[in-house]
Design a protein around this motif. Structure first.
Motif, PDB file in Angstrom:
ATOM      1  N   ALA A 186       0.808  -1.222   0.000  1.00 54.49           N
ATOM      2  CA  ALA A 186       0.000   0.000   0.000  1.00 54.49           C
ATOM      3  C   ALA A 186       0.838   1.266   0.000  1.00 54.49           C
ATOM      4  O   ALA A 186       0.378   2.328  -0.429  1.00 54.49           O
ATOM      5  N   GLU A 187       2.079   1.171   0.466  1.00 54.18           N
ATOM      6  CA  GLU A 187       2.969   2.329   0.490  1.00 54.18           C
ATOM      7  C   GLU A 187       3.817   2.447  -0.771  1.00 54.18           C
ATOM      8  O   GLU A 187       4.663   3.333  -0.886  1.00 54.18           O
ATOM      9  N   GLY A 188       3.609   1.536  -1.715  1.00 55.69           N
ATOM     10  CA  GLY A 188       4.370   1.586  -2.962  1.00 55.69           C
ATOM     11  C   GLY A 188       5.695   0.865  -2.922  1.00 55.69           C
ATOM     12  O   GLY A 188       6.508   0.999  -3.848  1.00 55.69           O
ATOM     13  N   ASN A 189       5.938   0.075  -1.879  1.00 56.92           N
ATOM     14  CA  ASN A 189       7.178  -0.669  -1.781  1.00 56.92           C
ATOM     15  C   ASN A 189       7.081  -1.992  -2.532  1.00 56.92           C
ATOM     16  O   ASN A 189       6.069  -2.691  -2.446  1.00 56.92           O
ATOM     17  N   LEU A 190       8.127  -2.333  -3.275  1.00 59.03           N
ATOM     18  CA  LEU A 190       8.167  -3.612  -3.974  1.00 59.03           C
ATOM     19  C   LEU A 190       8.584  -4.699  -3.001  1.00 59.03           C
ATOM     20  O   LEU A 190       9.658  -4.631  -2.384  1.00 59.03           O
ATOM     21  N   LEU A 191       7.744  -5.700  -2.843  1.00 54.44           N
ATOM     22  CA  LEU A 191       8.021  -6.821  -1.960  1.00 54.44           C
ATOM     23  C   LEU A 191       8.349  -8.048  -2.801  1.00 54.44           C
ATOM     24  O   LEU A 191       7.546  -8.460  -3.635  1.00 54.44           O
ATOM     25  N   VAL A 192       9.530  -8.594  -2.608  1.00 55.75           N
ATOM     26  CA  VAL A 192       9.971  -9.774  -3.355  1.00 55.75           C
ATOM     27  C   VAL A 192      10.113 -10.931  -2.380  1.00 55.75           C
ATOM     28  O   VAL A 192      10.871 -10.849  -1.406  1.00 55.75           O
ATOM     29  N   GLY A 193       9.385 -12.004  -2.623  1.00 52.96           N
ATOM     30  CA  GLY A 193       9.392 -13.156  -1.728  1.00 52.96           C
ATOM     31  C   GLY A 193      10.505 -14.132  -2.031  1.00 52.96           C
ATOM     32  O   GLY A 193      11.341 -13.917  -2.924  1.00 52.96           O
ATOM     33  N   GLU A 194      10.493 -15.222  -1.308  1.00 50.23           N
ATOM     34  CA  GLU A 194      11.490 -16.264  -1.513  1.00 50.23           C
ATOM     35  C   GLU A 194      11.189 -17.037  -2.798  1.00 50.23           C
ATOM     36  O   GLU A 194      10.037 -17.238  -3.167  1.00 50.23           O
ATOM     37  N   ALA A 195      12.264 -17.468  -3.454  1.00 47.23           N
ATOM     38  CA  ALA A 195      12.101 -18.246  -4.678  1.00 47.23           C
ATOM     39  C   ALA A 195      11.488 -19.608  -4.365  1.00 47.23           C
ATOM     40  O   ALA A 195      11.852 -20.241  -3.368  1.00 47.23           O
ATOM     41  N   VAL A 196      10.552 -20.024  -5.193  1.00 53.07           N
ATOM     42  CA  VAL A 196       9.964 -21.349  -5.023  1.00 53.07           C
ATOM     43  C   VAL A 196      10.875 -22.374  -5.673  1.00 53.07           C
ATOM     44  O   VAL A 196      11.650 -22.065  -6.577  1.00 53.07           O
ATOM     45  N   SER A 197      10.774 -23.597  -5.223  1.00 50.68           N
ATOM     46  CA  SER A 197      11.631 -24.644  -5.778  1.00 50.68           C
ATOM     47  C   SER A 197      10.928 -25.986  -5.677  1.00 50.68           C
ATOM     48  O   SER A 197       9.849 -26.106  -5.081  1.00 50.68           O
ATOM     49  N   GLY A 198      11.539 -26.997  -6.280  1.00 48.64           N
ATOM     50  CA  GLY A 198      11.019 -28.352  -6.186  1.00 48.64           C
ATOM     51  C   GLY A 198       9.617 -28.507  -6.740  1.00 48.64           C
ATOM     52  O   GLY A 198       9.260 -27.941  -7.774  1.00 48.64           O
ATOM     53  N   ALA A 199       8.806 -29.263  -6.001  1.00 46.82           N
ATOM     54  CA  ALA A 199       7.443 -29.560  -6.442  1.00 46.82           C
ATOM     55  C   ALA A 199       6.596 -28.298  -6.539  1.00 46.82           C
ATOM     56  O   ALA A 199       5.746 -28.178  -7.423  1.00 46.82           O
ATOM     57  N   GLU A 200       6.833 -27.347  -5.644  1.00 47.81           N
ATOM     58  CA  GLU A 200       6.063 -26.103  -5.677  1.00 47.81           C
ATOM     59  C   GLU A 200       6.339 -25.330  -6.961  1.00 47.81           C
ATOM     60  O   GLU A 200       5.428 -24.781  -7.581  1.00 47.81           O
ATOM     61  N   ARG A 201       7.602 -25.294  -7.365  1.00 50.46           N
ATOM     62  CA  ARG A 201       7.949 -24.601  -8.600  1.00 50.46           C
ATOM     63  C   ARG A 201       7.350 -25.318  -9.802  1.00 50.46           C
ATOM     64  O   ARG A 201       6.829 -24.676 -10.715  1.00 50.46           O
ATOM     65  N   GLU A 202       7.430 -26.629  -9.820  1.00 53.47           N
ATOM     66  CA  GLU A 202       6.849 -27.385 -10.930  1.00 53.47           C
ATOM     67  C   GLU A 202       5.349 -27.124 -11.032  1.00 53.47           C
ATOM     68  O   GLU A 202       4.805 -26.965 -12.128  1.00 53.47           O
ATOM     69  N   ALA A 203       4.679 -27.070  -9.887  1.00 49.56           N
ATOM     70  CA  ALA A 203       3.236 -26.810  -9.886  1.00 49.56           C
ATOM     71  C   ALA A 203       2.938 -25.398 -10.381  1.00 49.56           C
ATOM     72  O   ALA A 203       1.970 -25.179 -11.118  1.00 49.56           O
ATOM     73  N   GLN A 204       3.776 -24.436  -9.976  1.00 48.49           N
ATOM     74  CA  GLN A 204       3.564 -23.053 -10.402  1.00 48.49           C
ATOM     75  C   GLN A 204       3.663 -22.927 -11.909  1.00 48.49           C
ATOM     76  O   GLN A 204       2.808 -22.291 -12.545  1.00 48.49           O
ATOM     77  N   TYR A 205       4.675 -23.540 -12.499  1.00 54.23           N
ATOM     78  CA  TYR A 205       4.860 -23.400 -13.939  1.00 54.23           C
ATOM     79  C   TYR A 205       3.904 -24.281 -14.733  1.00 54.23           C
ATOM     80  O   TYR A 205       3.558 -23.953 -15.882  1.00 54.23           O
ATOM     81  N   ALA A 206       3.454 -25.367 -14.136  1.00 53.25           N
ATOM     82  CA  ALA A 206       2.420 -26.166 -14.794  1.00 53.25           C
ATOM     83  C   ALA A 206       1.130 -25.354 -14.886  1.00 53.25           C
ATOM     84  O   ALA A 206       0.428 -25.374 -15.908  1.00 53.25           O
ATOM     85  N   ASP A 207       0.826 -24.623 -13.816  1.00 52.35           N
ATOM     86  CA  ASP A 207      -0.365 -23.764 -13.825  1.00 52.35           C
ATOM     87  C   ASP A 207      -0.191 -22.625 -14.810  1.00 52.35           C
ATOM     88  O   ASP A 207      -1.144 -22.245 -15.511  1.00 52.35           O
ATOM     89  N   PHE A 208       1.025 -22.085 -14.898  1.00 53.84           N
ATOM     90  CA  PHE A 208       1.296 -21.017 -15.854  1.00 53.84           C
ATOM     91  C   PHE A 208       1.064 -21.521 -17.281  1.00 53.84           C
ATOM     92  O   PHE A 208       0.408 -20.851 -18.087  1.00 53.84           O
ATOM     93  N   ASP A 209       1.598 -22.701 -17.600  1.00 52.81           N
ATOM     94  CA  ASP A 209       1.407 -23.283 -18.929  1.00 52.81           C
ATOM     95  C   ASP A 209      -0.075 -23.514 -19.219  1.00 52.81           C
ATOM     96  O   ASP A 209      -0.542 -23.282 -20.344  1.00 52.81           O
TER      97      ASP A 209
END
Length: 227
Positions: A186-209
């Motif tokens: 809300a204050e305009g700050n860019l928040l960058v989270g932790e990189a996903v990996s393993g099964a979570e990353r595979e699921a994220q990109y499967a959903d993206f596809d």
């Protein structure tokens, strides 16, 4: 290529605007091209960076408002021909500053030129259809996404595609394109989270596809309904 009916083969120009062939943008473009081929399109895959396209405007391709028949550069004319030969154009690109990257903008500036894409009472691109697949690092629940979609639609559909005679222009915004989630607070700050990996990353990109495939399939289905 498999044809599903007796209609003549249609051509899709798939334009990739990214400097890396191993990028998610390039991957998405290849997947979109494969899906279009699967439903009967002949695909012309145009990788702007790989083909060495120079996005910088030059005197040869600078519009002459007093001469819509100006002979532009050989490079620009070659790209014009590829657009004319296509029934649909699919541009795949990362969102930079709520717009297209310089590589794609320069292609539009130099190739979608006066006398070719606009400036005639009967547009030469009339009746063609356009799909913009825009990859954004923002997460789907980021409030910025709604405004980003609106800005892209105004700029790309109204400001470019419809202005050049396209009968349809669809902007497909693909969020969550980064492995590290990003959002603005809300204050305009860019928040960058932790990189996903393993099964979570595979699921994220499967959903993206899946989301990218659905956008292409919906675009194709809309053509069939309107035919």
């Amino acid at each position: 290529m498999t044809q599903h009916d007796n209609s003549p083969s249609r051509t899709a120009l798939v334009v990739v605007a990214h400097h890396r062939t191993d990028s998610l943008t390039a991957h998405t473009a290849r997947r979109a091209a494969a899906r279009l081929e699967a439903v009967g399109y002949r695909v012309d895959l145009l990788d702007l960076h790989a083909e060495g396209f120079d996005p910088r405007m030059n005197t040869s391709d600078q519009p002459d408002w007093g001469d819509r028949e100006k002979p532009y550069s050989d490079e620009a004319h070659a790209h014009m021909r590829r657009i004319l030969d296509a029934d649909v154009v699919v541009a795949v690109f990362p969102v930079y500053w709520q717009s297209v990257p310089a590589l794609l903008k320069g292609w539009i500036d130099r190739v979608w030129n006066y006398g070719f894409a606009y400036g005639r009472s009967k547009p030469r691109l009339a009746g063609k259809r356009m799909l913009w697949l825009a990859l954004a690092g923002a997460t789907s629940d980021d409030p910025v996404v709604e405004g980003m979609q609106a800005v892209l639609e105004t700029n790309l559909s109204e400001g470019i595609a419809y202005y050049c005679g396209f009968s349809q222009s669809t902007v497909g915004l693909l969020t969550d394109a980064e492995e590290r989630p990003q959002r603005v607070d809300a204050e305009g700050n860019l928040l960058v989270g932790e990189a996903v990996s393993g099964a979570e990353r595979e699921a994220q990109y499967a959903d993206f596809d899946r989301r990218a495939r659905e956008l292409v399939e919906k675009f194709v289905a809309e053509e069939r309904v309107g035919a």
